[in-house]
Design an enzyme around this catalytic site. Structure first.
Site, mmCIF file in Angstrom:
data_model
loop_
_atom_site.group_PDB
_atom_site.id
_atom_site.type_symbol
_atom_site.label_atom_id
_atom_site.label_comp_id
_atom_site.label_asym_id
_atom_site.label_seq_id
_atom_site.Cartn_x
_atom_site.Cartn_y
_atom_site.Cartn_z
ATOM 1 N N LYS A 73 -27.702 -10.085 -37.880
ATOM 2 C CA LYS A 73 -29.149 -9.916 -37.705
ATOM 3 C C LYS A 73 -29.434 -8.873 -36.623
ATOM 4 C CE LYS A 73 -32.826 -12.905 -36.141
ATOM 5 N NZ LYS A 73 -33.231 -14.303 -36.099
ATOM 6 N N GLU B 215 -18.001 -9.175 -32.203
ATOM 7 C CA GLU B 215 -16.973 -9.574 -33.170
ATOM 8 C C GLU B 215 -17.199 -8.889 -34.515
ATOM 9 O OE1 GLU B 215 -18.766 -11.569 -31.262
ATOM 10 O OE2 GLU B 215 -17.578 -13.268 -30.512
ATOM 11 N N GLY C 119 -30.356 -17.577 -36.734
ATOM 12 C CA GLY C 119 -29.038 -17.460 -37.360
ATOM 13 C C GLY C 119 -28.563 -18.739 -38.025
ATOM 14 N N ARG C 120 -28.587 -19.843 -37.285
ATOM 15 C CA ARG C 120 -28.023 -21.096 -37.826
ATOM 16 C C ARG C 120 -28.916 -21.723 -38.900
ATOM 17 N NH1 ARG C 120 -29.418 -21.210 -32.640
ATOM 18 N NH2 ARG C 120 -30.965 -22.679 -31.845
ATOM 19 N N GLU D 198 -26.113 -26.335 -31.270
ATOM 20 C CA GLU D 198 -26.740 -25.135 -30.694
ATOM 21 C C GLU D 198 -28.258 -25.337 -30.623
ATOM 22 O OE1 GLU D 198 -25.072 -20.773 -30.797
ATOM 23 O OE2 GLU D 198 -26.349 -21.039 -32.538
ATOM 24 N N HIS E 218 -6.790 -41.254 -42.341
ATOM 25 C CA HIS E 218 -5.391 -41.246 -41.909
ATOM 26 C C HIS E 218 -5.237 -40.515 -40.586
ATOM 27 C CE1 HIS E 218 -4.016 -42.787 -45.850
ATOM 28 N NE2 HIS E 218 -5.159 -42.240 -46.224
ATOM 29 N N LYS F 117 -20.817 -14.621 -22.744
ATOM 30 C CA LYS F 117 -20.784 -13.284 -23.362
ATOM 31 C C LYS F 117 -20.832 -12.211 -22.281
ATOM 32 C CE LYS F 117 -23.498 -13.817 -27.560
ATOM 33 N NZ LYS F 117 -24.721 -13.403 -28.228
HETATM 34 C C1 G6Q Z 1 -27.410 -18.761 -34.352
HETATM 35 C C2 G6Q Z 1 -27.086 -17.870 -33.279
HETATM 36 C C3 G6Q Z 1 -25.767 -17.142 -33.417
HETATM 37 C C4 G6Q Z 1 -25.826 -15.886 -34.280
HETATM 38 C C5 G6Q Z 1 -24.518 -15.113 -34.087
HETATM 39 C C6 G6Q Z 1 -24.466 -13.866 -34.916
HETATM 40 O O1 G6Q Z 1 -28.430 -19.375 -34.458
HETATM 41 O O2 G6Q Z 1 -28.140 -17.022 -33.040
HETATM 42 O O3 G6Q Z 1 -24.751 -17.969 -33.897
HETATM 43 O O4 G6Q Z 1 -26.022 -16.205 -35.610
HETATM 44 O O5 G6Q Z 1 -24.355 -14.801 -32.743
HETATM 45 O O6 G6Q Z 1 -25.516 -13.019 -34.587
HETATM 46 P P1 G6Q Z 1 -25.846 -11.759 -35.455
HETATM 47 O O7 G6Q Z 1 -26.252 -12.204 -36.824
HETATM 48 O O8 G6Q Z 1 -26.947 -11.052 -34.731
HETATM 49 O O9 G6Q Z 1 -24.585 -10.936 -35.517
#
Ligand code: G6Q
Length: 548
Positions: free
Chosen positions: A216, A222, A273-274, A360, A391, A506
C-alpha cells in the site's frame, strides 16, 4: 460522509453500567461441570446462525443473566452504532487530540457491491472499478490474449508483500486451494530473509511466472528488497520484468508507476493492511488462482456476514456475540489468551492471519482519547489446525494451569470429498468427532481418583460450523473475525485501526542498517544518532560492529 465519532459514542469501558453487573456475575460463572449443566435444550438453543455459519456457544461459562448483561454492554457501548458509522465512512482511525493516521475505515465497502444503496458509495465505486480491471486482466489470461513473450500461458504467480499485504491473502489462497483452476499455482514471498526468496523462486519456470508486488505504501523494506531480488532473477533469465510484474499499491505511492508493471491495481487509504484481504490485495492473487467468479463468491460471503453483523440483538449476531463472549472471558473471567483451532487443514495459516488482525488491532494500552487503559484489551491469539494440535498442545488446554478459551472452527463436509471409509467411519467424521469430543471434554472435565487423570473442566469453548469451506464460506468467516475484532475495539474504546507499536523497532533497524552499509564502504559509521547500546549489541551478537 467523513464525520468523526459523535460525542458520547466513545465511552470508557469501566464506566459502562453493565460492567459492574458483569463483574458481580463473574464471581460465580455458570458451572459447565455440574451434572445438569449441558442439557439438550441448552446445547440446541445456545446457537446463533448467519451467512451459512452456526455459532454454538453452550460450552461457554454463560447463562441468560450473563447474556442479558452482555446485551446491555453492547447497547451501552454503542457497538452497532459505531459499526454502522464505520461502514458509512466515519473517521474512526484516530486518537482524539493527537497526531495519527486520521482515516476512515472502509474495508466493508469492498464487498458492499451487492447492496442497492452502498453505505459508502464512493469507496464501493472505487472497489468496483478495480474489480472491472481485474476481470478484464483475468479474461485476457484465460483467452490467451495475454501470454509470455514466447506465447505460452502463465502458470505461476508469486505474491510479494508482508504483514497485511501477505497474511490474509496467503491464508485465503491456502484455504481455497481445492478450488484452484487447473494449471495455476500461487506462492507467497514475504520475509526479507534471503532464504525465503531463494526457496520460493527455486524450481519456478520464471518465463511462465507472474509476480504480484503488493504494498500500500510502496515503501516497505522487505517488499522492495524482495521485488528487486525477483526483478534481478528475471533479468538474469533474460526476461523483461515489466512483462511479468504486477503491482497493487496506493495511488501516488513510489510503486505507482505503470511503466514498470504489466498491470497496476489500486488499494485505498481507508482500507487498513490487515483488513485488506477482500481488496485488490487478496483479489489479484485469488483471481489468478481461482478465477474471477470465485472472488465474487468470496465477496458475497463477506458481505452476507457484514449484513448479519449489523443486527443489534446479540443472540442473532454471531460476530457481536463472539466479541462479547471474548470480552466476558478476557475482562471478567481473566483469561489472557484465546486459541483459534480450525478443524480444517485448509485453514492452516488462518490463525496466523487472525493473530495480526486481532493483536495488531487490539494490542493497545490507550483509549481513543489518549488516556491509559484501566482495563485489559486484546488477548494473545494462537492456534493450529486440529487434530494436529491434539497431539501437541492440547495437554496444556486440558490440564495446564492457565484457562485458555477455545474458538473451534469446523465443517460438516470436506472440500475435496475424497473420503476413506475405514472402521465404519469416514475421515471427515473422524475429524468432526474429535472436535465435538474436545468441546465436551474441556467443558465437563472428568473426576478421577488418580489426580493425574483428573480433568477440572470448566474450560470454555465455542464452535463456528458451516457445511463446507467454499469461497463464500471463507468470505463469511473472514468478515466474522473482522467484525468481532472491531466490536471488541469499540467496546474497549481503543483505536483498532492503527499500529504505532511496530514503528520503534523499524526505526532502530534503520540505525543498524546504516551501520552495515557504512561498514561495507570501509569506513566506520559514527552518525550523531548512533546509540552506544546499539553498538554494544552488535558487538555482543558477533556482527562485527566496531567503535571508533
Ligand atoms: C497492517 C499493517 C501492516 C502492513 C505491512 C505492509 O494493518 O499496516 O502489516 O500491511 O506493513 O505494508 P505495505 O502494504 O505498505 O507494504
Amino acid at each position: 460522509m467523513t464525520e468523526t465519532v459523535p460525542q458520547g459514542l466513545c465511552r470508557d469501558f469501566d464506566r459502562l453500567p453493565a460492567v459492574t453487573l458483569l463483574r458481580r456475575l463473574a464471581e460465580k460463572p455458570f458451572d459447565l461441570t455440574a451434572p445438569s449443566a449441558l442439557t439438550v435444550e441448552r446445547l440446541t438453543t445456545y446457537r446463533c446462525h448467519a451467512a451459512g455459519f452456526d455459532l454454538l456457544y453452550a460450552t461457554q461459562r454463560i447463562d441468560e443473566r450473563v447474556l442479558d448483561a452482555l446485551q446491555a454492554l453492547a447497547d451501552e457501548g454503542r457497538a452497532i452504532g459505531q459499526f454502522l458509522l464505520m461502514q458509512q465512512g466515519a473517521v474512526l482511525n484516530r486518537i482524539e487530540g493527537f497526531a495519527g493516521e486520521n482515516r476512515q475505515v472502509l474495508h466493508t465497502a469492498c464487498r458492499d457491491l451487492f447492496a442497492e444503496a452502498p453505505l459508502a458509495p464512493e469507496t464501493t465505486a472505487q472497489a468496483q472499478a478495480e474489480l472491472v480491471k481485474l476481470r478484464a486482466f483475468l479474461a485476457e489470461l484465460e483467452s490467451g490474449a495475454l501470454t509470455n513473450a514466447a506465447g505460452k500461458p502463465f502458470a505461476d504467480l508469486v505474491q510479494i508483500g508482508i504483514g497485511g499485504s501477505d497474511l490474509g491473502p496467503r491464508a485465503l489462497s491456502l484455504a481455497l486451494a481445492a478450488f484452484a483452476k487447473p494449471g495455476r499455482r500461487v506462492h507467497c514471498l514475504s520475509n526479507v530473509d534471503p532464504d525465503d526468496a531463494a526457496a520460493v523462486l527455486k524450481g519456478l519456470d520464471l518465463s511462465r511466472t507472474l509476480v504480484n508486488v503488493v504494498s500500500k505504501s510502496g515503501t516497505t523494506l522487505e517488499t522492495l528488497t524482495n521485488e528487486e531480488l525477483a526483478r534481478r532473477a528475471f533479468a538474469a533469465a533474460g526476461l523483461a520484468p515489466e512483462r511479468h510484474f504486477l503491482a497493487v499499491t496506493g495511488q501516488g505511492s513510489p510503486m505507482d508507476n505503470s511503466a514498470r508493471y504489466l498491470r497496476s491495481f489500486y488499494m485505498f487509504d481507508s482500507i487498513g493492511g490487515r483488513y485488506s484481504a477482500t481488496s485488490m490485495v487478496g483479489a489479484v492473487m485469488l483471481g489468478f488462482a481461482l478465477g474471477y467468479e470465485q472472488v465474487i463468491e468470496l465477496l458475497r460471503g463477506a458481505h452476507a456476514m457484514d449484513l448479519a453483523a449489523a443486527e443489534p440483538e446479540i443472540r442473532r449476531n454471531p460476530a457481536l456475540l463472539s466479541a462479547l463472549i471474548g470480552i466476558w472471558n478476557r475482562n471478567f473471567l481473566g483469561c489472557e489468551s484465546v486459541a483459534v483451532l480450525p478443524y480444517s487443514q485448509a485453514l492452516v495459516r488462518f490463525t496466523a492471519h487472525l493473530q495480526q488482525l486481532d493483536m495488531e488491532s487490539n494490542g493497545k494500552s490507550i483509549t481513543r482519547a489518549g488516556r491509559d487503559l484501566a482495563w485489559q484489551s486484546g488477548p494473545v491469539v494462537w492456534g493450529e489446525p486440529g487434530t494436529n494440535g491434539q497431539h501437541a498442545f492440547f495437554q496444556f488446554l486440558h490440564q495446564g494451569t492457565a484457562i485458555v478459551p477455545v474458538e473451534f472452527i469446523g465443517f460438516r463436509e470436506s472440500q475435496y470429498g475424497a473420503e476413506l471409509l475405514l472402521q465404519g467411519t469416514t475421515s471427515q467424521e473422524k475429524l468432526v468427532a474429535n472436535l465435538l469430543a474436545q468441546m465436551l471434554a474441556l467443558a465437563t472435565g472428568q473426576p478421577h481418583a488418580n489426580p493425574n487423570q483428573r480433568f477440572a473442566g470448566n474450560r470454555p469453548s465455542s464452535l463456528l460450523i458451516a457445511d463446507r469451506l467454499t469461497p463464500y464460506a471463507m468470505g463469511a468467516l473472514l468478515a466474522f473475525y473482522e467484525a468481532k475484532v472491531v466490536f471488541q475495539g469499540f467496546l474497549w474504546n481503543i483505536n483498532s485501526f492503527d499500529q504505532e507499536g511496530v514503528q520503534l523497532g523499524k526505526k532502530l533497524a534503520n540505525g543498524f542498517l546504516a551501520h552495515f552499509a557504512a561498514q561495507r564502504e570501509n569506513f566506520l559509521y559514527n552518525g550523531s544518532e548512533a546509540d552506544p547500546r546499539g553498538w554494544a549489541l552488535l558487538e555482543a551478537a558477533g556482527l562485527r560492529a566496531k567503535r571508533r
